[in-house]
Design a protein around this motif. Structure first.
Motif, mmCIF file in Angstrom:
data_model
loop_
_atom_site.group_PDB
_atom_site.id
_atom_site.type_symbol
_atom_site.label_atom_id
_atom_site.label_comp_id
_atom_site.label_asym_id
_atom_site.label_seq_id
_atom_site.Cartn_x
_atom_site.Cartn_y
_atom_site.Cartn_z
ATOM 1 N N GLU A 377 0.833 -1.204 0.000
ATOM 2 C CA GLU A 377 0.000 0.000 0.000
ATOM 3 C C GLU A 377 0.870 1.257 0.000
ATOM 4 O O GLU A 377 0.681 2.143 -0.816
ATOM 5 C CB GLU A 377 -0.933 0.016 1.222
ATOM 6 C CG GLU A 377 -2.025 -1.048 1.210
ATOM 7 C CD GLU A 377 -3.153 -0.728 0.242
ATOM 8 O OE1 GLU A 377 -3.120 0.330 -0.419
ATOM 9 O OE2 GLU A 377 -4.089 -1.549 0.149
ATOM 10 N N SER A 407 -0.421 2.277 -8.187
ATOM 11 C CA SER A 407 0.662 1.310 -7.973
ATOM 12 C C SER A 407 1.587 1.375 -9.182
ATOM 13 O O SER A 407 1.198 0.959 -10.281
ATOM 14 C CB SER A 407 0.089 -0.109 -7.823
ATOM 15 O OG SER A 407 -0.798 -0.190 -6.726
ATOM 16 N N GLY A 465 2.530 1.441 -3.764
ATOM 17 C CA GLY A 465 1.338 0.625 -3.671
ATOM 18 C C GLY A 465 1.642 -0.855 -3.836
ATOM 19 O O GLY A 465 2.566 -1.389 -3.227
#
Length: 475
Positions: A377, A407, A465
């Protein structure tokens, strides 16, 4: 071209909120891909890699080829070696070879009445020896022998293998050809397993892996450091079979990680196993990595492979995909391995007369390991050791599970001497790597990597991410 993998962290100088992980392969939705035979056929309950070990890709005719263990439904296990082929590695054909009789008919795909591991040797000048084996007899009491074939179907069994450890009932794990070997006496590699003292609860002895090298498949010399993989050195109670392959500048081995579930089935419990990863610099001394990460897990309750997994002897890399073939057993297998069934079970073979089938799982190219953030994350980074580049050097990265603005991966280029970011080559000036690609091209406002004006640099990869960085390549 220099490719840098993350099988180890020797080329990683620093990390922040980033960790190495072993990646889980994707099981094919058509599994099990090789069907067992009809109830009246020789491979009615088993059609998988086990005592016969090999699936490979033959570029000469563009076919996947499989030599597998078959067994009928009788409890004494009428086992032989079968041959099958496939154009795509998923849909398999069992040719009718007419070589060996079963139940009064030669209308089957049995190609040899011995067991073992196969290699294709493209360097062999004698076409009658294009395919080679180290074999053992069906009973498992005789010595190992070399065998040769022009096509992998018609075999000639040759002399006893010159290796004392294989003189009586060898359990053959891998036969490999190392085309990059600089020492001709290490060109052929043989792995087998023997019983070694256990260091954990359960059986008194477990399987240790032993390795030997030779100039041919008829003569081998054992490593002085055997056993090279012993359950006492890992978390597992047992390790059964494994693969052996050169990969990048090192070696990889997908090994069976086995344990006993204390559920009252079997003397020591019900055997279970999944597949995990070990790596090596020299192909002789291996280290398990990310010990709890699975390359291939057991299936869920009720699945065809929910009990334990058995791995073939190699991986296949083709068209940016890694193919891993394995044998799956359901949880109805209750008393394997030998020594795990109570006396009241009686004699005969160990285990259960249950289905044993061939499955396929795949990874992307270089997808065995990755670097990712610790929670997938937040953002993190890794910095490489010093790299030598030229004015025309470009950087490609193998990035996965990326999504624009959520991400992705971007890169700082650092002066190796000062550690400072080179102007025009900061991550803010890097075009985000936000498209899944095994060869994502990196560029900056200052141009491609070689235009940074330095011959020695370090790269700082920023991972955001859920993105994964599997490898990077200087080209």
């Amino acid at each position: 071209m220099a490719k840098h993998l993350f099988l180890d962290l020797d080329e990683v100088a620093a990390t922040h909120n980033v960790e190495q992980r072993v990646c889980e392969a994707t099981k094919h939705p058509a599994n099990p891909v090789l069907p067992v035979g009809r109830l009246d056929e020789w491979d009615a309950v088993r059609a998988s890699v086990w005592s016969v070990r090999t699936v490979l890709y033959d570029p000469d005719d563009g076919l996947f080829k499989c030599w597998y263990t078959g067994a009928d439904q009788e409890r004494l296990r009428w086992r032989r070696m079968g041959y099958s082929y496939s154009e795509d590695g998923i849909h398999w054909i069992k040719p009718k070879l007419g070589l060996f009789e079963f139940n009064g008919s030669k209308d089957n795909n049995i190609c040899l009445d011995m067991l073992g591991a196969v290699i294709r040797d493209p360097t062999e000048p004698d076409p009658a020896r294009r395919f080679k084996m180290v074999t053992k007899d069906l009973v498992g009491s005789g010595p190992a022998r070399a065998a040769y074939s022009p096509d992998g179907i018609h075999w000639t069994v040759g002399p006893v293998v010159d290796l004392p450890a294989l003189s009586h009932g060898p359990d053959i794990v891998v036969l490999a050809l190392d085309e990059q070997a600089t020492d001709p006496d290490r060109r052929y590699i043989l792995i087998w397993q023997e019983r070694v003292p256990a260091a954990k609860p359960g059986p008194a002895t477990v399987r240790g892996k032993f390795i030997a090298y030779g100039p041919s498949v008829e003569k081998f010399t054992s490593s002085p450091d055997n056993p090279f993989l012993d359950p006492k050195d890992g978390l597992e109670q047992e390790n059964h079979f494994l693969t052996l392959d050169r990969y990048g500048t090192g070696w990889i081995s997908v090994y069976e990680f086995g344990w006993y579930v204390p559920n009252g089935l079997g003397v020591f419990g019900q055997y279970a196993a999944d597949l995990r990863l070990a790596v090596s610099k020299d192909g002789e001394h291996f280290s398990r990595i990310c010990l709890t990460d699975k390359v291939i897990p057991r299936g869920e309750r009720g699945a065809w492979d929910a009990g334990f997994l058995v791995i073939g002897d190699r991986i296949i890399v083709k068209d940016d995909t890694i193919y891993i073939y394995y044998s799956g057993q359901g949880e109805d297998w209750s008393l394997w391995p030998p020594g795990n069934y109570p006396k009241e079970f009686g004699g005969g073979k160990s285990g259960s007369v249950r289905l044993t089938q061939l499955g396929l799982a795949t990874l992307r190219l270089d997808g065995f390991t990755c670097m990712q953030t610790v929670d997938r994350e937040i953002s993190g980074s890794l910095e490489t050791t010093t790299l030598e580049i030229e004015p025309d050097t470009r950087l490609n990265a193998n990035v996965a599970e990326v999504i624009a603005r959520r991400s992705w991966v971007d890169v700082d280029v650092l002066d190796a001497e000062t550690g400072e970011v080179i102007p025009g080559f900061s991550r803010e000036e890097c075009v985000p790597l936000a498209v899944d690609n095994v060869r994502a091209a990196a560029s900056w406002q200052g141009g491609e990597l070689g235009a940074c004006g330095r011959r020695q640099v370090r790269l700082r990869f920023h991972i955001h991410g859920a993105a994964r960085l599997h490898a990077y390549t200087l080209i």
